[in-house]
Design a protein around this motif. Sequence first.
Motif, PDB file in Angstrom:
ATOM      1  N   LEU A 159       0.733  -1.079   0.006  1.00  0.00           N
ATOM      2  CA  LEU A 159      -0.046   0.136   0.127  1.00  0.00           C
ATOM      3  C   LEU A 159       0.890   1.159  -0.089  1.00  0.00           C
ATOM      4  N   TRP A 160       1.810   1.074   0.657  1.00  0.00           N
ATOM      5  CA  TRP A 160       2.936   2.439   0.925  1.00  0.00           C
ATOM      6  C   TRP A 160       4.300   1.980   0.758  1.00  0.00           C
ATOM      7  N   PRO A 161       4.549   1.779  -0.528  1.00  0.00           N
ATOM      8  CA  PRO A 161       5.925   1.177  -0.904  1.00  0.00           C
ATOM      9  C   PRO A 161       7.052   1.994  -0.341  1.00  0.00           C
ATOM     10  N   THR A 162       8.072   1.456   0.120  1.00  0.00           N
ATOM     11  CA  THR A 162       9.368   2.248   0.408  1.00  0.00           C
ATOM     12  C   THR A 162      10.085   3.166  -0.801  1.00  0.00           C
ATOM     13  N   ARG A 163      10.042   4.186  -0.685  1.00  0.00           N
ATOM     14  CA  ARG A 163      10.848   5.279  -1.489  1.00  0.00           C
ATOM     15  C   ARG A 163      11.912   5.737  -1.279  1.00  0.00           C
ATOM     16  N   CYS A 164      12.902   6.182  -2.202  1.00  0.00           N
ATOM     17  CA  CYS A 164      13.903   6.817  -1.905  1.00  0.00           C
ATOM     18  C   CYS A 164      13.837   8.310  -1.502  1.00  0.00           C
ATOM     19  N   ALA A 165      14.338   8.644  -0.336  1.00  0.00           N
ATOM     20  CA  ALA A 165      14.448  10.373   0.238  1.00  0.00           C
ATOM     21  C   ALA A 165      14.583  11.284  -0.654  1.00  0.00           C
ATOM     22  N   LEU A 166      15.143  10.844  -1.837  1.00  0.00           N
ATOM     23  CA  LEU A 166      15.883  12.078  -2.645  1.00  0.00           C
ATOM     24  C   LEU A 166      15.144  11.811  -4.044  1.00  0.00           C
ATOM     25  N   CYS A 167      14.929  10.972  -4.608  1.00  0.00           N
ATOM     26  CA  CYS A 167      14.311  10.773  -5.825  1.00  0.00           C
ATOM     27  C   CYS A 167      12.842  10.191  -5.989  1.00  0.00           C
ATOM     28  N   ASP A 168      12.318   9.633  -5.059  1.00  0.00           N
ATOM     29  CA  ASP A 168      10.910   9.184  -4.667  1.00  0.00           C
ATOM     30  C   ASP A 168      10.838   7.853  -5.525  1.00  0.00           C
ATOM     31  N   GLU A 169      11.960   7.522  -6.155  1.00  0.00           N
ATOM     32  CA  GLU A 169      11.815   6.185  -6.788  1.00  0.00           C
ATOM     33  C   GLU A 169      11.469   4.859  -5.560  1.00  0.00           C
ATOM     34  N   PRO A 170      10.728   4.194  -6.015  1.00  0.00           N
ATOM     35  CA  PRO A 170      10.340   2.972  -5.256  1.00  0.00           C
ATOM     36  C   PRO A 170      11.399   1.846  -4.914  1.00  0.00           C
ATOM     37  N   GLY A 171      11.454   1.231  -3.833  1.00  0.00           N
ATOM     38  CA  GLY A 171      12.605  -0.042  -3.603  1.00  0.00           C
ATOM     39  C   GLY A 171      13.131   0.168  -2.499  1.00  0.00           C
ATOM     40  N   GLY A 226       9.201  11.532   9.912  1.00  0.00           N
ATOM     41  CA  GLY A 226       8.774  10.414  10.731  1.00  0.00           C
ATOM     42  C   GLY A 226       9.302   8.999   9.974  1.00  0.00           C
ATOM     43  N   GLU A 227      10.509   9.319   9.033  1.00  0.00           N
ATOM     44  CA  GLU A 227      11.084   8.221   8.489  1.00  0.00           C
ATOM     45  C   GLU A 227      12.282   7.610   9.320  1.00  0.00           C
ATOM     46  N   GLN A 228      12.041   6.901  10.423  1.00  0.00           N
ATOM     47  CA  GLN A 228      12.905   6.564  11.465  1.00  0.00           C
ATOM     48  C   GLN A 228      13.968   5.593  10.890  1.00  0.00           C
ATOM     49  N   ARG A 229      13.352   4.804   9.780  1.00  0.00           N
ATOM     50  CA  ARG A 229      14.197   3.913   9.253  1.00  0.00           C
ATOM     51  C   ARG A 229      15.570   4.329   8.613  1.00  0.00           C
ATOM     52  N   LEU A 230      15.409   5.695   8.131  1.00  0.00           N
ATOM     53  CA  LEU A 230      16.863   6.042   7.484  1.00  0.00           C
ATOM     54  C   LEU A 230      17.825   6.359   8.670  1.00  0.00           C
TER      55      LEU A 230
END
Length: 229
Positions: A13-25, A95-99
Amino acid sequence: MPSFLMQALCETLWPTRCALCDEPGSLLCARCTNELRYIDYYQACPTCGAPWGRIQCDACNAVAAQHKPLAAPCVSCLEYDACAAAIVKTYKDKGEQRLGDVMAAMMARVVRPSWISWAQAVTYVPATPEAVRRRGFDHAQVLAGAFAHEVGLPCIALVEQAGAADQRALGRSQRAANIAGRFRAPRAAGFDRVIAVDDVTTTGATLAGIQDALARMQCASRLVTFARV
């Protein structure tokens, strides 16, 4: 299994995206990771870690040291440009604590092995209570915990706030005045050598304040940050 299914559902539903380019993955894709402005160890100041300060440092020379606190020895991973700022903002304020794990892994790669063998523990610059309430977590604590895991050291809260205001809207002289005497390290007794972690070095006033608080408890410190202005 329920946890795995929940993670799979959330990723769908909410795929992980790159913090800079917003590409999923991934949180930070390989292309963006390779394009970051890393601080070259062989060009940086060997004392304070400022980029391009190997021969003549404009951040910690004798004249500069008269006008601002000196936080050293210090190493940082990235120059604080728009990309580094976006990573920090996504981590702290979105809120992206995984970073925190991604940032900590990058920081661990720039720390000299001699620092790791020298240190007894990792500590951190505690966020103000207002910042913790606003974000819902202490970003420095999470980052330091991830860094400590990377380097195989315990993470211990040795320093506490003593009433400092948020630094982000303050200038260089205001930061120094705001930080002076604003930290204490009552839990540092029994520790002689620690690595202190923060996300960004701006003027160095906060890190210098942390060092001073630790030094008052006879605890030496070395400093590591994700980015440096």
